[in-house]
Design an enzyme around this catalytic site. Structure first.
Site, PDB file in Angstrom:
ATOM      1  N   HIS A  45      10.943  -6.199  -9.757  1.00 27.30           N
ATOM      2  CA  HIS A  45      10.883  -4.840 -10.320  1.00 27.30           C
ATOM      3  C   HIS A  45      11.992  -4.636 -11.343  1.00 27.30           C
ATOM      4  CE1 HIS A  45       8.388  -2.863  -6.845  1.00 27.30           C
ATOM      5  NE2 HIS A  45       7.634  -3.421  -7.766  1.00 27.30           N
ATOM      6  N   ARG A  60       6.527  -4.241   7.153  1.00 24.31           N
ATOM      7  CA  ARG A  60       5.765  -4.194   5.901  1.00 24.31           C
ATOM      8  C   ARG A  60       6.621  -4.544   4.686  1.00 24.31           C
ATOM      9  NH1 ARG A  60       1.025   0.074   4.023  1.00 24.31           N
ATOM     10  NH2 ARG A  60       0.699  -0.881   1.987  1.00 24.31           N
ATOM     11  N   ASN A  84       7.290  -7.201   0.171  1.00 23.59           N
ATOM     12  CA  ASN A  84       8.023  -6.999  -1.085  1.00 23.59           C
ATOM     13  C   ASN A  84       8.850  -8.221  -1.466  1.00 23.59           C
ATOM     14  OD1 ASN A  84       6.962  -4.434  -1.114  1.00 23.59           O
ATOM     15  ND2 ASN A  84       8.727  -3.511  -0.094  1.00 23.59           N
ATOM     16  N   HIS A  92      10.093  -8.828  -4.966  1.00 27.83           N
ATOM     17  CA  HIS A  92       9.886  -7.586  -5.704  1.00 27.83           C
ATOM     18  C   HIS A  92      11.182  -6.869  -6.080  1.00 27.83           C
ATOM     19  CE1 HIS A  92       5.744  -8.352  -4.691  1.00 27.83           C
ATOM     20  NE2 HIS A  92       5.332  -7.252  -5.304  1.00 27.83           N
ATOM     21  N   HIS A 108       2.929  -7.928 -13.873  1.00 29.86           N
ATOM     22  CA  HIS A 108       3.572  -7.696 -12.571  1.00 29.86           C
ATOM     23  C   HIS A 108       3.726  -9.006 -11.779  1.00 29.86           C
ATOM     24  CE1 HIS A 108       4.666  -5.746  -8.844  1.00 29.86           C
ATOM     25  NE2 HIS A 108       3.647  -6.332  -8.230  1.00 29.86           N
ATOM     26  N   ARG A 117      -6.703  18.519  -1.256  1.00 36.05           N
ATOM     27  CA  ARG A 117      -5.828  18.042  -0.163  1.00 36.05           C
ATOM     28  C   ARG A 117      -6.320  16.751   0.492  1.00 36.05           C
ATOM     29  NH1 ARG A 117      -5.858  23.592   0.972  1.00 36.05           N
ATOM     30  NH2 ARG A 117      -3.987  24.628   0.190  1.00 36.05           N
ATOM     31  N   LYS A 127      -2.246  -9.220   5.137  1.00 34.13           N
ATOM     32  CA  LYS A 127      -1.829  -7.846   4.817  1.00 34.13           C
ATOM     33  C   LYS A 127      -2.389  -6.860   5.845  1.00 34.13           C
ATOM     34  CE  LYS A 127      -0.846  -4.509   1.393  1.00 34.13           C
ATOM     35  NZ  LYS A 127      -0.830  -4.027   0.032  1.00 34.13           N
ATOM     36  N   GLU A 135       5.750   1.330   6.425  1.00 38.74           N
ATOM     37  CA  GLU A 135       6.878   0.487   5.987  1.00 38.74           C
ATOM     38  C   GLU A 135       8.205   0.904   6.608  1.00 38.74           C
ATOM     39  OE1 GLU A 135       6.604  -0.983   1.881  1.00 38.74           O
ATOM     40  OE2 GLU A 135       8.787  -0.948   1.819  1.00 38.74           O
ATOM     41  N   LYS A 169      -1.372   2.320   0.023  1.00 33.96           N
ATOM     42  CA  LYS A 169      -0.301   2.839  -0.840  1.00 33.96           C
ATOM     43  C   LYS A 169      -0.941   3.260  -2.158  1.00 33.96           C
ATOM     44  CE  LYS A 169       3.889   0.371   0.576  1.00 33.96           C
ATOM     45  NZ  LYS A 169       4.889  -0.635   0.150  1.00 33.96           N
ATOM     46  N   GLU A 207       0.894 -13.297  -6.080  1.00 28.90           N
ATOM     47  CA  GLU A 207       0.910 -12.489  -4.846  1.00 28.90           C
ATOM     48  C   GLU A 207       0.270 -13.265  -3.680  1.00 28.90           C
ATOM     49  OE1 GLU A 207       2.529  -9.654  -4.593  1.00 28.90           O
ATOM     50  OE2 GLU A 207       2.339  -8.477  -6.437  1.00 28.90           O
TER      51      GLU A 207
HETATM   52  P1  NAD Z   1      -4.456  -3.712 -13.995  1.00 25.24           P
HETATM   53  O1  NAD Z   1      -5.128  -2.792 -13.088  1.00 25.24           O
HETATM   54  O2  NAD Z   1      -3.745  -3.154 -15.183  1.00 25.24           O
HETATM   55  O3  NAD Z   1      -5.507  -4.794 -14.490  1.00 25.24           O
HETATM   56  C1  NAD Z   1      -5.113  -5.799 -15.393  1.00 25.24           C
HETATM   57  C2  NAD Z   1      -5.989  -5.834 -16.649  1.00 25.24           C
HETATM   58  O4  NAD Z   1      -7.211  -6.491 -16.338  1.00 25.24           O
HETATM   59  C3  NAD Z   1      -6.366  -4.469 -17.192  1.00 25.24           C
HETATM   60  O5  NAD Z   1      -6.371  -4.548 -18.599  1.00 25.24           O
HETATM   61  C4  NAD Z   1      -7.783  -4.273 -16.680  1.00 25.24           C
HETATM   62  O6  NAD Z   1      -8.533  -3.412 -17.496  1.00 25.24           O
HETATM   63  C5  NAD Z   1      -8.326  -5.670 -16.718  1.00 25.24           C
HETATM   64  N1  NAD Z   1      -9.374  -5.984 -15.748  1.00 25.24           N
HETATM   65  C6  NAD Z   1      -9.372  -5.653 -14.433  1.00 25.24           C
HETATM   66  N2  NAD Z   1     -10.403  -6.232 -13.812  1.00 25.24           N
HETATM   67  C7  NAD Z   1     -11.082  -6.923 -14.746  1.00 25.24           C
HETATM   68  C8  NAD Z   1     -12.247  -7.736 -14.710  1.00 25.24           C
HETATM   69  N3  NAD Z   1     -12.869  -8.029 -13.555  1.00 25.24           N
HETATM   70  N4  NAD Z   1     -12.704  -8.251 -15.873  1.00 25.24           N
HETATM   71  C9  NAD Z   1     -12.033  -8.001 -17.045  1.00 25.24           C
HETATM   72  N5  NAD Z   1     -10.912  -7.289 -17.131  1.00 25.24           N
HETATM   73  C10 NAD Z   1     -10.445  -6.759 -15.998  1.00 25.24           C
HETATM   74  O7  NAD Z   1      -3.358  -4.607 -13.250  1.00 25.24           O
HETATM   75  P2  NAD Z   1      -3.306  -5.275 -11.798  1.00 25.24           P
HETATM   76  O8  NAD Z   1      -2.489  -6.478 -11.975  1.00 25.24           O
HETATM   77  O9  NAD Z   1      -4.631  -5.374 -11.177  1.00 25.24           O
HETATM   78  O10 NAD Z   1      -2.497  -4.201 -10.949  1.00 25.24           O
HETATM   79  C11 NAD Z   1      -1.143  -3.903 -11.242  1.00 25.24           C
HETATM   80  C12 NAD Z   1      -0.833  -2.551 -10.627  1.00 25.24           C
HETATM   81  O11 NAD Z   1      -1.059  -2.627  -9.242  1.00 25.24           O
HETATM   82  C13 NAD Z   1       0.619  -2.126 -10.824  1.00 25.24           C
HETATM   83  O12 NAD Z   1       0.644  -0.792 -11.241  1.00 25.24           O
HETATM   84  C14 NAD Z   1       1.229  -2.286  -9.439  1.00 25.24           C
HETATM   85  O13 NAD Z   1       2.259  -1.374  -9.209  1.00 25.24           O
HETATM   86  C15 NAD Z   1       0.023  -1.989  -8.573  1.00 25.24           C
HETATM   87  N6  NAD Z   1       0.123  -2.552  -7.217  1.00 25.24           N
HETATM   88  C16 NAD Z   1      -0.059  -1.713  -6.174  1.00 25.24           C
HETATM   89  C17 NAD Z   1       0.004  -2.177  -4.881  1.00 25.24           C
HETATM   90  C18 NAD Z   1      -0.269  -1.260  -3.721  1.00 25.24           C
HETATM   91  O14 NAD Z   1      -0.046  -1.673  -2.584  1.00 25.24           O
HETATM   92  N7  NAD Z   1      -0.781  -0.079  -3.961  1.00 25.24           N
HETATM   93  C19 NAD Z   1       0.245  -3.547  -4.636  1.00 25.24           C
HETATM   94  C20 NAD Z   1       0.423  -4.390  -5.743  1.00 25.24           C
HETATM   95  C21 NAD Z   1       0.351  -3.887  -7.032  1.00 25.24           C
HETATM   96  N1  GLY Z   2       2.292  -4.192  -1.958  1.00 27.58           N
HETATM   97  C1  GLY Z   2       3.197  -4.017  -0.871  1.00 27.58           C
HETATM   98  C2  GLY Z   2       2.635  -3.162   0.194  1.00 27.58           C
HETATM   99  O1  GLY Z   2       1.484  -2.778   0.160  1.00 27.58           O
HETATM  100  O2  GLY Z   2       3.359  -2.821   1.102  1.00 27.58           O
END
Ligand code: NAD
Ligand code: GLY
Length: 362
Positions: free
Chosen positions: A252, A241, A245, A248, A265, A121, A227, A237, A143, A185
């Site tokens: 998306h 917040r 987006n 987005h 992304h 939990r 942020k 949100e 998030k 971003e």
């Molecule tokens: P990711 O986590 O898939 O990383 C991209 C690639 O880079 C992967 O292959 C990873 O293994 C590699 N990698 C990561 N760090 C590395 C490093 N230092 N050296 C070598 N390789 C490395 O992708 P991302 O772009 O970081 O994240 C995308 C995800 O984040 C999506 O699922 C998106 O929905 C999510 N996201 C979430 C929020 C939130 O607020 N929670 C905000 C924006 C994006």
């Molecule tokens: N990535 C958008 C948010 O965190 O609200």
């Protein structure tokens, strides 16, 4: 090392940013009163690079650790991985007082964060983001989620980390395409909240793309400040917040019609920002010069600003489906000036279609 507070009352936490800050992990763990067991959740690309050092630093903090390695990639951001992780946590002896450390990009952060939100939990977690997307966006704000076959980030929870540790040096191994996509971003943060940041991004492309860590640190820090301020005001949100987006709603839909395969992304967000600027122009909120300036900046970072093959009907349908799945109004974040956006829920399908169409010829 810079420190930024995310002010959320008793759930407040610090974001520490600098070069070599990973070495401060023992102090960070001591600072949040972490003891006992920690699970370091990482992926198959990041783990071999940084998990051993992280585990050593956890040991120095007097804690036991286990490394849990997810296969890399968005396709592994799914519920089955949460069950796998909880199994690994139990086998390693984690309990309610234990800690999860998310070491990786946004996928690792979202999955590890949701595992931490769900295990017994809810246990605490620390974010160590290793991509630009994760450093400027996903590691801050709480998030967490996994995808459902019918939609992105459908199963999740708000669960704030106890600390965020951003080490710019970890970007040295990040592939260039991932770096550029993440910078979309940061540019987005300039467009929605800080004209000065946007100007910096315009002027610093050469140094940033050469991975000059000092040049990169400013947009990372400024993005975190922006942020943090937004999250402190509107954690769940309910209003403000949603400005984060920007790009987005269109982005998306583009990711959905390409099955998350053609664009990263951040690349889809870049296209979405261009569509949002076209919409702003059509609504009479900005002039053509706004889109031209934004396009030039995105292009300087090698980001896409057009997609001649964009299947407009399918993209519109994907945006509509996303709205249905989330049972909310289709909300568009539209620019009114550099550094300022508004939220519009009165955009007609014809206007949204025209904004997608503009991407075919931009
Ligand atoms: P990711 O986590 O898939 O990383 C991209 C690639 O880079 C992967 O292959 C990873 O293994 C590699 N990698 C990561 N760090 C590395 C490093 N230092 N050296 C070598 N390789 C490395 O992708 P991302 O772009 O970081 O994240 C995308 C995800 O984040 C999506 O699922 C998106 O929905 C999510 N996201 C979430 C929020 C939130 O607020 N929670 C905000 C924006 C994006
Ligand atoms: N990535 C958008 C948010 O965190 O609200």
């Amino acid at each position: 090392m810079d420190c930024i507070e995310v002010a959320l009352g008793e759930r407040s936490y610090l974001i520490r940013i600098g070069q070599g800050t990973l070495e401060a992990l023992p102090e960070v763990l001591a600072g949040i009163g972490a003891t006992g067991h920690a699970a370091i959740v990482t992926d198959s690309n990041v783990g071999p690079l940084y998990a051993d050092r992280t585990a050593e630093l956890v040991r120095r903090a007097g804690m036991a650790s286990v490394v849990c390695t997810l296969p890399a990639g968005e396709e592994h951001k799914r519920l089955a991985r949460i069950e796998d992780l909880c199994g690994e946590f139990l086998e390693a002896g984690l309990d309610r007082g234990s800690l999860v450390i998310a070491l990786g990009g946004g996928v690792v952060g979202d999955v590890a964060g949701f595992a931490a939100a769900s295990f017994m939990r809810g246990i605490r977690y620390v974010q160590i983001p290793t991509t630009i997307v994760a450093q400027v966006d996903s590691s801050v704000g709480g998030k967490t989620a996994v995808n459902h076959p019918l939609g992105k980030n459908i199963i999740g929870a708000f669960h704030q980390p106890s600390a965020v540790l951003i080490d710019m040096k970890l970007l040295e191994t990040l592939p260039d395409r991932e770096l550029r996509a993440g910078l979309a971003e940061a540019i987005k943060h300039g467009v929605i909240a800080d004209a000065e940041l946007f100007r910096y991004m315009e002027e610093s492309a050469a140094a940033i793309l050469a991975k000059d860590l000092t040049a990169l640190e400013y947009p990372v820090r400024r993005s975190c400040e922006i942020k943090a301020a937004i999250v402190a005001e509107d954690e769940r949100e309910r209003g403000l917040r949603a400005n984060l987006n920007y790009g987005h709603t269109f982005g998306h839909a583009i990711e959905a019609v390409t099955h998350y395969e053609k664009f990263l992304h951040g690349e889809a967000v870049a296209l979405g920002m261009c569509a949002a600027a076209s919409l702003g122009e059509a609504l009479g909120l900005v002039g053509a010069d706004f889109a031209a300036r934004q396009n030039a900046c995105l292009t300087a970072y090698g980001l896409p600003v057009s997609w001649p093959e964009l299947p407009v009907g399918e993209a519109l349908e994907a945006a509509r489906r996303d709205k249905k799945v989330r049972s909310g109004a289709m909300k568009f974040i539209v620019p009114v000036d550099m550094g300022r956006v508004v939220q519009r829920t009165d955009v007609t399908e014809t206007q949204a279609r025209k904004a997608f169409e503009a991407l075919r010829r931009a």
